[in-house]
Design a protein around this motif. Sequence first.
Motif, PDB file in Angstrom:
ATOM      1  N   LEU A 246     -48.551   5.830 -86.122  1.00  0.00           N
ATOM      2  CA  LEU A 246     -48.202   5.142 -84.777  1.00  0.00           C
ATOM      3  C   LEU A 246     -47.107   4.238 -84.715  1.00  0.00           C
ATOM      4  CD1 LEU A 246     -52.000   4.556 -83.404  1.00  0.00           C
ATOM      5  CD2 LEU A 246     -50.307   6.771 -83.403  1.00  0.00           C
ATOM      6  N   LEU A 247     -46.405   4.220 -83.561  1.00  0.00           N
ATOM      7  CA  LEU A 247     -45.453   2.916 -83.232  1.00  0.00           C
ATOM      8  C   LEU A 247     -46.365   2.557 -81.980  1.00  0.00           C
ATOM      9  CD1 LEU A 247     -42.107   4.566 -83.383  1.00  0.00           C
ATOM     10  CD2 LEU A 247     -43.180   3.161 -85.140  1.00  0.00           C
ATOM     11  N   ASP A 248     -46.717   1.148 -82.371  1.00  0.00           N
ATOM     12  CA  ASP A 248     -47.580   0.399 -81.490  1.00  0.00           C
ATOM     13  C   ASP A 248     -48.938   1.045 -80.826  1.00  0.00           C
ATOM     14  OD1 ASP A 248     -48.317  -1.288 -78.850  1.00  0.00           O
ATOM     15  OD2 ASP A 248     -46.568  -2.257 -79.149  1.00  0.00           O
ATOM     16  N   ALA A 249     -49.511   0.922 -79.856  1.00  0.00           N
ATOM     17  CA  ALA A 249     -50.632   1.654 -79.717  1.00  0.00           C
ATOM     18  C   ALA A 249     -50.769   2.228 -77.976  1.00  0.00           C
ATOM     19  CB  ALA A 249     -52.000   0.708 -80.052  1.00  0.00           C
ATOM     20  N   ARG A 250     -51.755   2.140 -77.454  1.00  0.00           N
ATOM     21  CA  ARG A 250     -51.960   2.414 -76.152  1.00  0.00           C
ATOM     22  C   ARG A 250     -50.997   1.710 -74.967  1.00  0.00           C
ATOM     23  NH1 ARG A 250     -51.312   4.396 -71.794  1.00  0.00           N
ATOM     24  NH2 ARG A 250     -52.939   5.259 -70.416  1.00  0.00           N
ATOM     25  N   GLY A 251     -50.812   0.504 -75.482  1.00  0.00           N
ATOM     26  CA  GLY A 251     -50.238  -0.556 -74.580  1.00  0.00           C
ATOM     27  C   GLY A 251     -48.679  -0.418 -74.531  1.00  0.00           C
ATOM     28  N   LEU A 252     -47.969   0.721 -75.249  1.00  0.00           N
ATOM     29  CA  LEU A 252     -46.574   0.897 -75.129  1.00  0.00           C
ATOM     30  C   LEU A 252     -46.256   2.253 -75.336  1.00  0.00           C
ATOM     31  CD1 LEU A 252     -44.096  -0.825 -74.762  1.00  0.00           C
ATOM     32  CD2 LEU A 252     -43.746  -0.496 -76.997  1.00  0.00           C
ATOM     33  N   TYR A 253     -46.043   3.112 -74.390  1.00  0.00           N
ATOM     34  CA  TYR A 253     -45.970   4.401 -74.505  1.00  0.00           C
ATOM     35  C   TYR A 253     -44.399   4.935 -74.353  1.00  0.00           C
ATOM     36  CZ  TYR A 253     -47.184   9.228 -73.744  1.00  0.00           C
ATOM     37  OH  TYR A 253     -47.398  10.755 -73.721  1.00  0.00           O
ATOM     38  N   ALA A 254     -44.286   6.058 -74.798  1.00  0.00           N
ATOM     39  CA  ALA A 254     -42.853   6.949 -74.524  1.00  0.00           C
ATOM     40  C   ALA A 254     -41.866   6.174 -75.365  1.00  0.00           C
ATOM     41  CB  ALA A 254     -42.750   7.256 -73.169  1.00  0.00           C
ATOM     42  N   ILE A 255     -42.196   5.744 -76.667  1.00  0.00           N
ATOM     43  CA  ILE A 255     -41.089   4.960 -77.388  1.00  0.00           C
ATOM     44  C   ILE A 255     -40.067   5.967 -77.739  1.00  0.00           C
ATOM     45  CG2 ILE A 255     -40.520   3.611 -79.216  1.00  0.00           C
ATOM     46  CD1 ILE A 255     -43.583   2.655 -79.139  1.00  0.00           C
ATOM     47  N   LYS A 256     -38.807   5.402 -77.346  1.00  0.00           N
ATOM     48  CA  LYS A 256     -37.567   6.275 -77.911  1.00  0.00           C
ATOM     49  C   LYS A 256     -36.632   5.101 -78.304  1.00  0.00           C
ATOM     50  CE  LYS A 256     -35.844   9.398 -75.431  1.00  0.00           C
ATOM     51  NZ  LYS A 256     -35.741  10.687 -75.945  1.00  0.00           N
ATOM     52  N   THR A 257     -35.699   5.541 -79.231  1.00  0.00           N
ATOM     53  CA  THR A 257     -35.043   4.580 -80.090  1.00  0.00           C
ATOM     54  C   THR A 257     -33.419   4.654 -79.972  1.00  0.00           C
ATOM     55  OG1 THR A 257     -34.867   5.764 -82.110  1.00  0.00           O
ATOM     56  CG2 THR A 257     -36.785   4.782 -81.703  1.00  0.00           C
ATOM     57  N   VAL A 258     -33.047   3.797 -80.105  1.00  0.00           N
ATOM     58  CA  VAL A 258     -31.289   3.783 -80.228  1.00  0.00           C
ATOM     59  C   VAL A 258     -30.744   2.866 -81.396  1.00  0.00           C
ATOM     60  CG1 VAL A 258     -30.681   2.089 -78.590  1.00  0.00           C
ATOM     61  CG2 VAL A 258     -29.248   4.261 -78.961  1.00  0.00           C
ATOM     62  N   THR A 259     -29.724   2.994 -82.008  1.00  0.00           N
ATOM     63  CA  THR A 259     -29.197   1.846 -83.124  1.00  0.00           C
ATOM     64  C   THR A 259     -27.908   1.422 -82.585  1.00  0.00           C
ATOM     65  OG1 THR A 259     -28.609   1.695 -85.197  1.00  0.00           O
ATOM     66  CG2 THR A 259     -28.171   3.771 -84.342  1.00  0.00           C
ATOM     67  N   ASP A 260     -27.676   0.241 -83.017  1.00  0.00           N
ATOM     68  CA  ASP A 260     -26.300  -0.246 -82.759  1.00  0.00           C
ATOM     69  C   ASP A 260     -25.393  -0.120 -84.074  1.00  0.00           C
ATOM     70  OD1 ASP A 260     -27.325  -2.257 -84.505  1.00  0.00           O
ATOM     71  OD2 ASP A 260     -27.091  -3.863 -83.045  1.00  0.00           O
ATOM     72  N   GLY A 261     -25.866   0.466 -84.993  1.00  0.00           N
ATOM     73  CA  GLY A 261     -25.264   0.844 -86.082  1.00  0.00           C
ATOM     74  C   GLY A 261     -25.844  -0.041 -87.449  1.00  0.00           C
ATOM     75  N   ARG A 262     -26.518  -1.212 -86.971  1.00  0.00           N
ATOM     76  CA  ARG A 262     -27.199  -2.078 -87.962  1.00  0.00           C
ATOM     77  C   ARG A 262     -28.682  -2.226 -87.875  1.00  0.00           C
ATOM     78  NH1 ARG A 262     -25.763  -8.262 -89.005  1.00  0.00           N
ATOM     79  NH2 ARG A 262     -27.033  -8.673 -90.611  1.00  0.00           N
ATOM     80  N   TYR A 263     -29.055  -2.307 -86.601  1.00  0.00           N
ATOM     81  CA  TYR A 263     -30.541  -2.357 -86.121  1.00  0.00           C
ATOM     82  C   TYR A 263     -30.946  -1.154 -85.274  1.00  0.00           C
ATOM     83  CZ  TYR A 263     -29.763  -7.206 -87.832  1.00  0.00           C
ATOM     84  OH  TYR A 263     -29.535  -8.405 -88.435  1.00  0.00           O
ATOM     85  N   ARG A 264     -32.177  -0.751 -85.509  1.00  0.00           N
ATOM     86  CA  ARG A 264     -32.587   0.276 -84.474  1.00  0.00           C
ATOM     87  C   ARG A 264     -33.642  -0.172 -83.868  1.00  0.00           C
ATOM     88  NH1 ARG A 264     -32.344   5.660 -83.775  1.00  0.00           N
ATOM     89  NH2 ARG A 264     -30.771   5.816 -85.401  1.00  0.00           N
ATOM     90  N   TYR A 265     -33.723  -0.055 -82.388  1.00  0.00           N
ATOM     91  CA  TYR A 265     -34.686  -0.641 -81.558  1.00  0.00           C
ATOM     92  C   TYR A 265     -35.561   0.469 -80.817  1.00  0.00           C
ATOM     93  CZ  TYR A 265     -31.916  -4.667 -82.226  1.00  0.00           C
ATOM     94  OH  TYR A 265     -31.010  -5.553 -82.775  1.00  0.00           O
ATOM     95  N   GLY A 266     -36.807   0.244 -80.716  1.00  0.00           N
ATOM     96  CA  GLY A 266     -37.609   1.314 -79.475  1.00  0.00           C
ATOM     97  C   GLY A 266     -37.887   0.603 -78.469  1.00  0.00           C
TER      98      GLY A 266
END
Length: 488
Positions: A246-266
């Motif tokens: 899992l990424l998080d739980a019921r309290g955060l849904y439909a997580i999609k990600t993107v990177t700036d080339g150094r860090y990735r964020y959901g």
Amino acid sequence: MEKLFYRPKEAWFGDAIPFYDNGIFYIFYLYDERKAPATAYHTSWHLVSTKDFVHWNEEGEVLPSGGCDDLDHACYTGSVIKAPNGMYHLFYTGQNPLNPDLSQEGKPLQFILHAVSNDLKVWEKHYETAFSAPKGIFEPHDWRDPFVFYQEESGEYYMLLAARLKGQSFRRSGCVALCRSRDLWNWQPGEVFYSPGMYYTHECPDLFREGDWWYLLYSTFTARFATHYRKGKSLQGPWKVPGDDLLDARGLYAIKTVTDGRYRYGFGWVPTRHDNGDQEYLEWGGTLAVHEIYQQPDGDLAERLPHTIEAAFGEKKAVGPIFIEDGVQSEGEFISITSENTAWAMFDGLPGQGLLQAKFEWQPENRPTDFGIGLYMEEGEDNGYFFRFEPGYNRLVFDIWPRGNINGEQHRMGGDIPYVPAFERQVDYTVNEISIKLLVEQDICIIYVNDRTAMSARVCSIKDKWGFFATGGTVRVTDVSWRLLQPV
């Protein structure tokens, strides 16, 4: 006051579609005004941009929904990609349940639609390129959430889709479909990319590569309402299920990600509760929240507070308890709680926006049965919200009291509900200490455990008392401090 959790003023934040370009995070999202009983009715795409997830620039509507006769009376989730010539391509889901010509057996058909832009803000739709699920393989009414990326090895663009296998189990026929293109305009018919036979569907698929590993993300609402991920050394699989998928739980849904080339964020949404009631159901859409997603040495993924958000907070401020029960000792940033039952150290002045940091420590021979943090509490320690660590179950849970109408019959008080359903994460207790960062902003709180595990939650009753507790053992709470957001 800067808002760390973004929500449009007159609407709610639906699925996030993140895109990064030239130092800016562009977060497209489904703009839901909730003007009809139907979920996500007549949604359009809006855009908010940021460089740091602290300061937000609202760009407004960028992809309007279509009319009553169009394929996209509702514009649903998709993705954005930049072509080699600098043109931006947007792929999204169109659905129109109002037009009888666009229905089959009474179920709305979903179409994959295409728009292009030179600036990410003004988009030209191309209805002529629309396509639906190929007959015979996939169900026609679940064909959505296109995620497009360039596959260097084959020299093709791949499009992943949330789909369902035709004629299979109703509950377990969900799959990720794949379409291919050489030019982003013409797409080959869909094929099956991933089909584990586990869920009704795999919403909002996302895919990225980090080192030797590929990661496939998707969200489900059958066996569990959550965002899952799989990892593999090849796009052809096999796709391994991590111990904690899992990424998080019921309290955060439909997580999609993107990177700036150094860090990735959901990016996901924290749901609201119907009529702002703790006992009411969780609704579709709500408020944006962001985690940093990073890779562990074994290839598993982990979550932590984005460094740009943490850097926005000022100096640490020590706290002192206003109420200490028997078995509790306190001195500065150090608190010791020992009890055969449950003991509390209570505090006043829970900030409307702040970052709490603390460390829990214990000895193996006297490990508590449970311990944790209470938030938004009343006088005493009864009513409130609780992040509770349970070593015997290797988990962290989120709980609420009261759990129901305590004025009714006793068996309806919620004693058979050990915590808020689906608000549970795995935690490692073998090292005898846990560090936490707790981010709060009005009715939203997110806890980060050991800079590895996140759990988001929304509360419905704001009060200013909070505290630490422990049951059946001894826990030391050290390095306790609050940090407040620095003024701009």
